[in-house]
Enzyme design. Sequence first.
Site, short mmCIF file in Angstrom:
data_model
loop_
_atom_site.label_atom_id
_atom_site.label_comp_id
_atom_site.label_asym_id
_atom_site.label_seq_id
_atom_site.Cartn_x
_atom_site.Cartn_y
_atom_site.Cartn_z
N HIS A 40 8.56 -59.91 32.58
CA HIS A 40 8.23 -60.17 31.24
C HIS A 40 8.41 -62.06 31.59
O HIS A 40 7.06 -62.40 31.38
CB HIS A 40 8.90 -60.12 29.97
CG HIS A 40 9.06 -59.10 29.88
ND1 HIS A 40 10.36 -58.64 29.37
CD2 HIS A 40 8.25 -58.12 29.04
CE1 HIS A 40 10.26 -56.87 28.51
NE2 HIS A 40 8.58 -56.94 28.84
N GLY A 150 1.87 -55.88 33.19
CA GLY A 150 2.55 -56.01 34.30
C GLY A 150 1.77 -54.98 34.95
O GLY A 150 1.41 -53.94 34.16
N GLU A 151 1.09 -54.65 36.29
CA GLU A 151 1.25 -54.16 36.41
C GLU A 151 2.19 -53.24 37.25
O GLU A 151 1.92 -51.68 37.53
CB GLU A 151 0.27 -54.49 38.20
CG GLU A 151 -0.33 -54.74 37.90
CD GLU A 151 -0.78 -54.73 40.17
OE1 GLU A 151 -0.40 -54.66 41.01
OE2 GLU A 151 -1.85 -55.49 40.16
N ASP A 153 3.19 -51.35 34.39
CA ASP A 153 2.56 -50.27 33.66
C ASP A 153 0.90 -50.13 33.18
O ASP A 153 0.14 -50.71 33.20
CB ASP A 153 2.20 -50.31 32.24
CG ASP A 153 4.08 -50.35 31.41
OD1 ASP A 153 4.34 -49.52 31.68
OD2 ASP A 153 5.00 -51.81 31.79
N MET A 187 11.65 -53.87 37.37
CA MET A 187 12.02 -54.12 36.36
C MET A 187 11.75 -53.27 35.29
O MET A 187 10.51 -53.22 35.10
CB MET A 187 11.77 -55.23 36.11
CG MET A 187 12.76 -56.45 37.10
SD MET A 187 14.58 -57.07 36.69
CE MET A 187 15.43 -56.90 38.28
N ARG A 190 13.49 -50.69 29.83
CA ARG A 190 14.02 -48.93 29.81
C ARG A 190 15.36 -49.03 30.73
O ARG A 190 15.96 -47.91 30.88
CB ARG A 190 13.75 -48.00 29.63
CG ARG A 190 12.62 -47.86 28.72
CD ARG A 190 11.70 -46.70 28.44
NE ARG A 190 11.45 -46.87 27.07
CZ ARG A 190 9.98 -46.68 26.63
NH1 ARG A 190 9.10 -46.68 27.49
NH2 ARG A 190 9.97 -46.17 25.40
O1 PAF Z 1 3.52 -52.73 27.34
C1 PAF Z 1 4.72 -53.25 26.52
O2 PAF Z 1 5.48 -53.65 26.13
C2 PAF Z 1 3.84 -52.49 25.19
O3 PAF Z 1 3.23 -50.74 25.78
C3 PAF Z 1 2.43 -53.44 24.72
C4 PAF Z 1 1.39 -53.51 25.50
C5 PAF Z 1 3.18 -54.49 24.29
C6 PAF Z 1 2.00 -53.35 22.96
O4 PAF Z 1 2.72 -52.91 22.34
#
Ligand code: PAF
Length: 287
Positions: A40, A150-151, A153, A187, A190
């Site tokens: 993050h 982020g890539e 996800d 990272m 979870r």
């Molecule tokens: O990737 C995340 O943390 C979440 O899916 C997001 C984009 C903040 C939406 O709740």
Amino acid sequence: MSGPIVVESVAALRAQIGDWRRAGLKIAMVPTMGALHDGHISLVRIALEKAERCVVSVFVNPTQFAPTEDLDKYPRQLARDLDQLREAGVHLAFTPGVAEMYPAGFATKISVGGPSSGLETDFRPAFFDGVATVVAKLFLQAAPDCAVFGEKDYQQLCVVRQLCRDLDLPVEIVGAPTVRDSHGLAMSSRNAYLGAAELEIARKFNVVLRQTAAELASGADQARAVNAAAEALVSAGFRKVDYVAAREAAALAPWRRDRDGRLLAAAWLGTTRLIDNVEIPAAPPAL
Ligand code: PAF
């Protein structure tokens, strides 16, 4: 430096953003669900390079969790998150409660097609509706010039790009490379669920994916390679593999060798579900 301004209401968020806009300042947003880690913070750094003001939302969005998923045990650590945001130089943290985002009587859902089909949706059918709805709300509330995702996800990143294109949301979506530990483990909030032995196994995830991507790039049969990857993950100690799939990088259509590709996967370690993805380099043009 002093900490970020913390606001919990949409009205207070809009008032502050309005002040910044009138002063001609550019605004970048990083939507998060908190439990912040280095991944993050890397998004925040990019946001701070892109704009004069950085807004981070911290909201564990209930609509993207199925009733069987980990909404209740999802890590919540706002005080720690705010310390990290202060250190990173974030200007505003938006930390709404559920009633602020979804007041009684809330009845709208945004459903994105295209890149949301398959992969995560096969296993978490309501997930991207929840993500698209909350991201659209955050963009309408904060009206940022750009937002960083982020890539890690990867499918979510593609879905958010599609959402902005289709609804003419004037937000530039910036994709940020996955941050990994020294063993290559992506990272993730979870990862906090994993015990020491599980962490060792989790670190094999990216190794198997990188190996498979290299095989695909050099011409391996696609079906055979992804099946072998799923088997390798189970041999490494993963309990179950939801999918290993090669997709075209931009729109997540089935991958063809002459296109930039992405190898995406989701697998279970005990009761923890991990996702990861790596690039499949395009084949060099035939001479
Ligand atoms: O990737 C995340 O943390 C979440 O899916 C997001 C984009 C903040 C939406 O709740």
